[in-house]
Design a protein around this motif. Structure first.
Motif, short mmCIF file in Angstrom:
data_model
loop_
_atom_site.label_atom_id
_atom_site.label_comp_id
_atom_site.label_asym_id
_atom_site.label_seq_id
_atom_site.Cartn_x
_atom_site.Cartn_y
_atom_site.Cartn_z
N GLY A 189 -64.43 -83.36 -51.46
CA GLY A 189 -64.83 -84.70 -50.79
C GLY A 189 -65.05 -85.12 -49.35
N ASN A 190 -64.07 -84.60 -49.27
CA ASN A 190 -64.12 -84.64 -47.39
C ASN A 190 -64.83 -84.85 -47.08
OD1 ASN A 190 -61.42 -85.14 -48.17
ND2 ASN A 190 -61.13 -82.87 -47.62
N ILE A 191 -65.36 -85.37 -46.08
CA ILE A 191 -66.51 -85.40 -45.11
C ILE A 191 -65.62 -85.21 -43.39
CG2 ILE A 191 -67.94 -86.92 -46.20
CD1 ILE A 191 -67.08 -89.19 -44.44
N GLY A 192 -66.63 -84.87 -42.38
CA GLY A 192 -66.49 -84.44 -41.28
C GLY A 192 -67.55 -83.90 -40.56
N TYR A 195 -67.27 -89.74 -34.74
CA TYR A 195 -67.05 -90.83 -35.33
C TYR A 195 -66.71 -90.50 -37.04
CZ TYR A 195 -68.50 -92.66 -30.86
OH TYR A 195 -68.12 -92.91 -29.39
N GLY A 196 -65.93 -91.45 -37.15
CA GLY A 196 -65.20 -91.24 -39.01
C GLY A 196 -64.98 -92.01 -39.03
N LYS A 197 -65.11 -93.22 -40.82
CA LYS A 197 -64.19 -92.86 -41.32
C LYS A 197 -63.82 -93.18 -43.19
CE LYS A 197 -62.69 -98.38 -42.13
NZ LYS A 197 -62.93 -99.57 -41.15
N ALA A 198 -62.60 -92.30 -43.06
CA ALA A 198 -62.63 -92.28 -44.38
C ALA A 198 -63.03 -93.26 -45.52
CB ALA A 198 -60.63 -92.03 -44.96
N GLY A 199 -63.55 -93.38 -47.09
CA GLY A 199 -64.17 -94.23 -47.53
C GLY A 199 -65.73 -94.50 -47.20
N VAL A 200 -66.19 -93.93 -46.34
CA VAL A 200 -67.54 -94.96 -45.29
C VAL A 200 -68.14 -93.44 -45.36
CG1 VAL A 200 -68.30 -96.21 -43.51
CG2 VAL A 200 -65.91 -96.72 -44.48
N GLY A 201 -68.37 -92.66 -44.29
CA GLY A 201 -68.76 -92.21 -43.76
C GLY A 201 -68.78 -90.85 -42.25
N ILE A 257 -61.77 -84.20 -39.78
CA ILE A 257 -62.85 -84.69 -41.18
C ILE A 257 -61.53 -85.94 -41.64
CG2 ILE A 257 -62.03 -83.28 -43.35
CD1 ILE A 257 -62.16 -80.61 -41.34
N VAL A 258 -62.17 -86.74 -42.51
CA VAL A 258 -61.47 -87.23 -42.93
C VAL A 258 -62.13 -87.66 -44.79
CG1 VAL A 258 -62.01 -89.15 -41.51
CG2 VAL A 258 -63.58 -88.59 -42.42
N LYS A 259 -60.84 -88.21 -45.24
CA LYS A 259 -61.33 -88.36 -47.15
C LYS A 259 -62.60 -88.87 -47.83
CE LYS A 259 -56.62 -87.25 -47.97
NZ LYS A 259 -54.76 -88.46 -48.23
N GLY A 260 -62.79 -88.69 -47.78
CA GLY A 260 -64.35 -89.01 -48.70
C GLY A 260 -63.18 -90.35 -49.61
N THR A 261 -62.74 -90.85 -49.69
CA THR A 261 -62.13 -91.80 -50.42
C THR A 261 -61.22 -92.16 -49.70
OG1 THR A 261 -63.12 -91.10 -52.78
CG2 THR A 261 -60.89 -92.80 -52.58
N TRP A 278 -53.07 -93.80 -42.13
CA TRP A 278 -52.44 -92.21 -41.42
C TRP A 278 -52.62 -91.78 -42.50
CZ3 TRP A 278 -49.36 -96.64 -43.07
CH2 TRP A 278 -48.86 -96.41 -44.20
N GLU A 279 -52.76 -91.35 -44.01
CA GLU A 279 -52.99 -90.45 -44.75
C GLU A 279 -54.97 -90.22 -44.51
OE1 GLU A 279 -51.41 -91.53 -48.08
OE2 GLU A 279 -49.38 -91.10 -47.54
N ASP A 280 -55.58 -90.73 -44.09
CA ASP A 280 -56.94 -90.71 -44.16
C ASP A 280 -57.52 -89.98 -44.05
OD1 ASP A 280 -56.63 -92.53 -46.43
OD2 ASP A 280 -57.77 -94.23 -45.19
N VAL A 281 -57.07 -89.64 -42.28
CA VAL A 281 -57.62 -88.08 -41.11
C VAL A 281 -57.00 -86.73 -41.46
CG1 VAL A 281 -57.87 -87.42 -39.11
CG2 VAL A 281 -57.80 -89.71 -39.62
N VAL A 282 -57.85 -85.77 -42.49
CA VAL A 282 -56.96 -84.66 -42.51
C VAL A 282 -57.03 -83.88 -41.25
CG1 VAL A 282 -57.88 -82.59 -43.71
CG2 VAL A 282 -59.00 -85.21 -45.02
N MET A 283 -57.86 -83.95 -40.33
CA MET A 283 -58.13 -82.82 -39.43
C MET A 283 -58.80 -83.84 -38.48
SD MET A 283 -59.34 -79.18 -39.03
CE MET A 283 -58.61 -78.81 -40.18
N ASP A 284 -58.28 -83.65 -37.03
CA ASP A 284 -58.81 -84.86 -35.71
C ASP A 284 -57.94 -83.49 -34.44
OD1 ASP A 284 -59.73 -85.90 -34.04
OD2 ASP A 284 -58.79 -87.45 -34.36
N LEU A 285 -58.58 -82.44 -34.48
CA LEU A 285 -58.68 -81.60 -33.27
C LEU A 285 -59.54 -81.80 -32.10
CD1 LEU A 285 -57.37 -78.63 -35.56
CD2 LEU A 285 -55.61 -80.85 -33.82
#
Length: 326
Positions: free
Chosen positions: A41-44, A60-66, A195-199, A205-212
């Motif tokens: 469910g991760n989005i990136g 741009y990204g926000k967990a649970g949004v897009g 990459i951020v979490k889908g939920t 601080w746990e919502d960002v999976v990867m930001d490089l």
């Protein structure tokens, strides 16, 4: 539907003002991908450009949004406003249409929106510099402008659809496929992946999976791929640390070994793996690893004596003495 339309109109009245092309706006001519992992469910969003620090402009990204990629003659407001509109319940297409409708420079824009459901909306303006185009697929959209060849977006789509692995692997494969088609007509300079979490969780601080980001490099996609691998190794390290905290040295050993396999030249990963071998009384396996580390950097030997006090290393005085003589 009436309530959604009401939200749509009300929210637009609050945040959308006339948007026009400005010569001061960043010229992030580039290729990018927005995508969703159907398993996690991760989005990136990932991008490369012949432009300094493209990640600070395009992604741009926000967990649970897009997630959003805004490029070509960049209007950064598509990022923040697009996410805000999707968070209010608008679909990617509704959000994108709303912003395009108030943008007098829409013909210069290239924008892609993706929701947590995998819905996509993409716009390639008529005045984007050739070669420019996009292609949508299940859970993704790829888009490019100012490319040397018009084969870039199709190659990116094929790579994403056929590559095995997690979301980062598949998005990196799409970027590499663009490069294989000669990519940006000007060459390469920077790249980024977010990459951020889908939920969303309760802890942002746990919502960002990867930001490089690779801000300036001769081979930015290659360097980004290396950094992704390094982050995955450190993710194993972090989990290993948590296992050590919990007193599960067997699990920690396994996790540290996984990290070491991804980043074998890193002394710290070898070190903590060896420390867990000591904790598990596998002295014969630990000693040669530690001896090699100490020969390269004696500070690790100094650290070894210190972590006994913190109970990160639990061995007898006799065994510790043997280690300190390596």
């Amino acid at each position: 539907m009436k309530s959604l339309n009401f939200i749509f109109i009300l929210f637009l009245s609050q945040i959308v003002c006339s948007q026009v092309y400005k010569s001061s706006e960043p010229l992030a001519h580039t290729y990018s991908i927005v995508a969703r992992d159907s398993v996690t469910g991760n989005i990136g969003v990932a991008v490369q450009s012949h432009w300094f620090s493209v990640g600070s402009v395009v992604t741009y990204g926000k967990a649970g949004v897009g997630v959003v990629a805004t490029q070509s003659f960049v209007n950064p407001s598509y990022g923040s406003k697009g996410l805000a509109l999707m968070e209010q319940g608008l679909s990617p297409q509704q959000a994108l249409d709303a912003l395009l409708a108030t943008d007098n420079g829409e013909m210069f824009r290239q924008v892609a929106f993706l929701s947590t459901k995998g819905e996509v909306a993409t716009h390639t303006g008529s005045s984007c510099i050739e070669a420019a185009g996009h292609r949508q697929g299940k859970n993704f959209s790829v888009q490019a402008n100012m490319m040397l060849n018009n084969t870039v977006w199709d190659a990116m789509a094929r790579a994403f659809e056929t590559t095995k692995g997690d979301l980062s692997d598949r998005m990196i494969a799409a970027l590499k496929a663009a490069q294989a088609e000669k990519g940006d007509i000007r060459g390469s300079q920077s790249a980024a992946i977010l990459i951020v979490k889908g939920t969303a969780t309760e802890n942002s601080w746990e919502d960002v999976v990867m930001d490089l980001r690779v801000e300036d490099h001769a081979n930015p996609v290659q360097e980004l791929e290396r950094l992704v691998k390094v982050q995955k190794a450190y993710d194993f390290m972090n989990k290993g640390d948590l296992a050590m905290e919990a007193g599960d040295s067997k699990m920690a050993e396994s996790l540290y070994l996984s990290a070491q396999n991804l980043f074998p030249e890193n002394l710290e990963m070898k070190y903590w793996y060896a420390i867990n071998l000591l904790n598990n009384k596998e002295f014969d396996k630990a000693h040669p690893i530690l001896k090699s580390i100490f020969e390269q950097d004696m500070n690790w030997k100094t650290l070894t004596s210190r972590i006994v006090k913190n109970k990160l290393l639990i061995i007898s005085d006799e065994e510790l003495s043997k280690v300190m003589k390596l």
